[in-house]
Motif scaffolding. Sequence first.
Motif, PDB file in Angstrom:
ATOM      1  N   HIS A 187       0.261  18.651   0.059  1.00  0.00           N
ATOM      2  CA  HIS A 187      -0.356  19.978  -0.047  1.00  0.00           C
ATOM      3  C   HIS A 187       0.474  20.830  -0.994  1.00  0.00           C
ATOM      4  O   HIS A 187       1.708  20.708  -1.051  1.00  0.00           O
ATOM      5  CB  HIS A 187      -0.426  20.651   1.331  1.00  0.00           C
ATOM      6  N   SER A 188      -0.191  21.717  -1.735  1.00  0.00           N
ATOM      7  CA  SER A 188       0.517  22.662  -2.580  1.00  0.00           C
ATOM      8  C   SER A 188      -0.364  23.876  -2.813  1.00  0.00           C
ATOM      9  O   SER A 188      -1.574  23.747  -3.046  1.00  0.00           O
ATOM     10  CB  SER A 188       0.914  22.038  -3.919  1.00  0.00           C
ATOM     11  N   SER A 189       0.249  25.049  -2.738  1.00  0.00           N
ATOM     12  CA  SER A 189      -0.458  26.306  -2.985  1.00  0.00           C
ATOM     13  C   SER A 189       0.562  27.336  -3.431  1.00  0.00           C
ATOM     14  O   SER A 189       1.749  27.025  -3.611  1.00  0.00           O
ATOM     15  CB  SER A 189      -1.173  26.771  -1.710  1.00  0.00           C
ATOM     16  N   ALA A 190       0.099  28.551  -3.594  1.00  0.00           N
ATOM     17  CA  ALA A 190       1.006  29.620  -4.009  1.00  0.00           C
ATOM     18  C   ALA A 190       2.064  29.907  -2.960  1.00  0.00           C
ATOM     19  O   ALA A 190       3.075  30.560  -3.246  1.00  0.00           O
ATOM     20  CB  ALA A 190       0.203  30.883  -4.315  1.00  0.00           C
ATOM     21  N   ALA A 191       1.840  29.405  -1.736  1.00  0.00           N
ATOM     22  CA  ALA A 191       2.803  29.632  -0.652  1.00  0.00           C
ATOM     23  C   ALA A 191       3.845  28.533  -0.553  1.00  0.00           C
ATOM     24  O   ALA A 191       4.763  28.618   0.277  1.00  0.00           O
ATOM     25  CB  ALA A 191       2.065  29.762   0.673  1.00  0.00           C
ATOM     26  N   GLY A 192       3.732  27.462  -1.353  1.00  0.00           N
ATOM     27  CA  GLY A 192       4.717  26.395  -1.314  1.00  0.00           C
ATOM     28  C   GLY A 192       4.084  25.022  -1.378  1.00  0.00           C
ATOM     29  O   GLY A 192       2.861  24.874  -1.470  1.00  0.00           O
ATOM     30  N   SER A 193       4.926  23.982  -1.335  1.00  0.00           N
ATOM     31  CA  SER A 193       4.475  22.595  -1.452  1.00  0.00           C
ATOM     32  C   SER A 193       4.971  21.780  -0.265  1.00  0.00           C
ATOM     33  O   SER A 193       6.000  22.103   0.342  1.00  0.00           O
ATOM     34  CB  SER A 193       4.973  21.972  -2.756  1.00  0.00           C
ATOM     35  N   ARG A 194       4.245  20.702   0.027  1.00  0.00           N
ATOM     36  CA  ARG A 194       4.603  19.810   1.129  1.00  0.00           C
ATOM     37  C   ARG A 194       4.547  18.367   0.631  1.00  0.00           C
ATOM     38  O   ARG A 194       3.486  17.874   0.227  1.00  0.00           O
ATOM     39  CB  ARG A 194       3.627  20.001   2.296  1.00  0.00           C
ATOM     40  N   PHE A 195       5.709  17.700   0.629  1.00  0.00           N
ATOM     41  CA  PHE A 195       5.794  16.289   0.265  1.00  0.00           C
ATOM     42  C   PHE A 195       6.020  15.477   1.534  1.00  0.00           C
ATOM     43  O   PHE A 195       6.807  15.894   2.406  1.00  0.00           O
ATOM     44  CB  PHE A 195       6.933  16.042  -0.724  1.00  0.00           C
ATOM     45  N   GLU A 196       5.357  14.317   1.610  1.00  0.00           N
ATOM     46  CA  GLU A 196       5.460  13.474   2.797  1.00  0.00           C
ATOM     47  C   GLU A 196       5.982  12.091   2.426  1.00  0.00           C
ATOM     48  O   GLU A 196       5.429  11.418   1.542  1.00  0.00           O
ATOM     49  CB  GLU A 196       4.101  13.348   3.485  1.00  0.00           C
ATOM     50  N   LEU A 197       7.041  11.680   3.106  1.00  0.00           N
ATOM     51  CA  LEU A 197       7.645  10.356   2.923  1.00  0.00           C
ATOM     52  C   LEU A 197       7.322   9.508   4.148  1.00  0.00           C
ATOM     53  O   LEU A 197       7.705   9.849   5.266  1.00  0.00           O
ATOM     54  CB  LEU A 197       9.159  10.493   2.761  1.00  0.00           C
ATOM     55  N   THR A 198       6.604   8.415   3.947  1.00  0.00           N
ATOM     56  CA  THR A 198       6.229   7.509   5.039  1.00  0.00           C
ATOM     57  C   THR A 198       6.989   6.195   4.902  1.00  0.00           C
ATOM     58  O   THR A 198       7.035   5.608   3.816  1.00  0.00           O
ATOM     59  CB  THR A 198       4.714   7.237   5.029  1.00  0.00           C
ATOM     60  N   LEU A 199       7.576   5.738   6.022  1.00  0.00           N
ATOM     61  CA  LEU A 199       8.337   4.494   6.030  1.00  0.00           C
ATOM     62  C   LEU A 199       8.004   3.692   7.283  1.00  0.00           C
ATOM     63  O   LEU A 199       7.713   4.273   8.332  1.00  0.00           O
ATOM     64  CB  LEU A 199       9.842   4.789   6.002  1.00  0.00           C
ATOM     65  N   PRO A 200       8.063   2.347   7.192  1.00  0.00           N
ATOM     66  CA  PRO A 200       7.872   1.519   8.394  1.00  0.00           C
ATOM     67  C   PRO A 200       9.118   1.559   9.268  1.00  0.00           C
ATOM     68  O   PRO A 200      10.247   1.527   8.771  1.00  0.00           O
ATOM     69  CB  PRO A 200       7.624   0.126   7.820  1.00  0.00           C
ATOM     70  N   LEU A 201       8.911   1.644  10.563  1.00  0.00           N
ATOM     71  CA  LEU A 201      10.031   1.641  11.490  1.00  0.00           C
ATOM     72  C   LEU A 201      10.569   0.227  11.683  1.00  0.00           C
ATOM     73  O   LEU A 201       9.956  -0.747  11.230  1.00  0.00           O
ATOM     74  CB  LEU A 201       9.592   2.227  12.832  1.00  0.00           C
ATOM     75  N   ALA A 202      11.702   0.092  12.333  1.00  0.00           N
ATOM     76  CA  ALA A 202      12.334  -1.211  12.540  1.00  0.00           C
ATOM     77  C   ALA A 202      11.393  -2.140  13.291  1.00  0.00           C
ATOM     78  O   ALA A 202      10.625  -1.721  14.151  1.00  0.00           O
ATOM     79  CB  ALA A 202      13.634  -1.036  13.315  1.00  0.00           C
ATOM     80  N   GLY A 203      11.469  -3.444  12.952  1.00  0.00           N
ATOM     81  CA  GLY A 203      10.607  -4.432  13.579  1.00  0.00           C
ATOM     82  C   GLY A 203       9.427  -4.802  12.709  1.00  0.00           C
ATOM     83  O   GLY A 203       8.749  -5.785  12.959  1.00  0.00           O
ATOM     84  N   VAL A 204       9.183  -4.022  11.643  1.00  0.00           N
ATOM     85  CA  VAL A 204       8.098  -4.327  10.711  1.00  0.00           C
ATOM     86  C   VAL A 204       8.697  -5.038   9.512  1.00  0.00           C
ATOM     87  O   VAL A 204       9.581  -4.505   8.839  1.00  0.00           O
ATOM     88  CB  VAL A 204       7.375  -3.041  10.250  1.00  0.00           C
ATOM     89  N   THR A 205       8.260  -6.267   9.252  1.00  0.00           N
ATOM     90  CA  THR A 205       8.809  -7.053   8.156  1.00  0.00           C
ATOM     91  C   THR A 205       8.110  -6.684   6.854  1.00  0.00           C
ATOM     92  O   THR A 205       6.890  -6.742   6.759  1.00  0.00           O
ATOM     93  CB  THR A 205       8.628  -8.562   8.410  1.00  0.00           C
TER      94      THR A 205
END
Length: 428
Positions: free
Chosen positions: A393-411
């Motif tokens: 998301h991004s607007s005049a009020a700021g931006s939002r970046f999302e980092l997604t990662l697999p948790l342990a146990g996922v090969t």
Amino acid sequence: MARHYEGYARSLLEFQIVVFGALLVVGTALLLSRPNSLDPVLYGTGAGLIALTTLATVLGNRTVLFQRFSLLVPLVDIVGIRLTALADDPMLSGGALLLMLPIIWIAYSFGPWGFVICLALVAATSPSSFFAGYADFDSKEFTRLVAFPLTMVIMSAAAGVSGTRIRRKRRELAAQTALTEQAVRARDDLIEAVTHELRTPLTSILGNAELVQRASEHAQTVERRAGVIVRNAEQMETILADLLLARSTGTSQMELHRAATDIRVLIDHSHAASRAAADARQITIEVPAASPAWAEVDPSRIRQVLDNLLTNAVKYNRVGGTVTVSETRDGDTVTFAITDSGCGIAAADRARVFEPYFRTESARLSTQSGTGLGLGISRDIAQRHGGDLRLAHSSAAGSRFELTLPLAGVTVAAPPLSVSALQGGRHG
């Protein structure tokens, strides 16, 4: 496409001047020696063709249209020379020697096929009396029937072979040059990417070193800041080791070294590293407490991603703004969102924030320096871990970046981290 023929057009101009000069010399000799035996119509037609071709070459040598059809010019010369030779002697003597000039030039420039086309054209324009001479061979005609044609074939064939070899060498040289340029670009990309990544921990080291100097009487503050300095120095050491490894192996690849890692600890380290820059601009970084988030990742690389995201969030925020790190877990994945209160990213720029060397207009107009590499590097690292990085998301009020990662146990397979992909960024 015109460039493909530009070299031929330039050399053809020099060749055509030589042909026209030879025609003047031979024509003058014929007119002075036996003017009454010449067929004026045939000679005028042949000489006119060569003269017009020379004039067209001089005037149109630099035009695209001429360059496209410049390969046909020597064939016109062959017809013109044949006509002047027939005007002198139906048995093909005298001026027919000039045929060697265009045939050798075409054979040299275009190889065996050009040579075959020339011979076919010469044969098609030869009178039947020439071929009849072979059926009733007379040794007095050896020069005309054997020596001259054989000499022309040998010289043209030699020119064709030489031209083919030279063109092959040029192609090989061009291929080697392209490989060299590619290697140089890969080296430059590696150096630029590493330089960019070194800047973030170095800024943190310098900022915290200044704070240590100011707070030398507070032992706990000094200890905390010294820990930040040590961790960022270790981060720089890892990056430099990658650079030396790539140099020693002759490649531009950085391998992932996975280990069971609590990403929350990495967030705390990146938070601590960003505190100095944030405090200087009175920016508050909010990192709510949460349970450990264990994952099989390369801690140094994920730390790079978090450093880039927090550095951007601080650097392009407003003075007195806020940066919030939140977390969402969904089954086997965890998503960390970094939200700032800056000016946001224009709609036209949002699709390009991960492109190589791209910086938004607001970033370019700001006083903050950058290369436009950071976000591209970060997304590549996330994807190589089986996750992703996106602008949510991004607007005049700021931006939002999302980092997604697999948790342990996922090969997840871990391909090498190539520097060629480590290029792109919003702000960098």
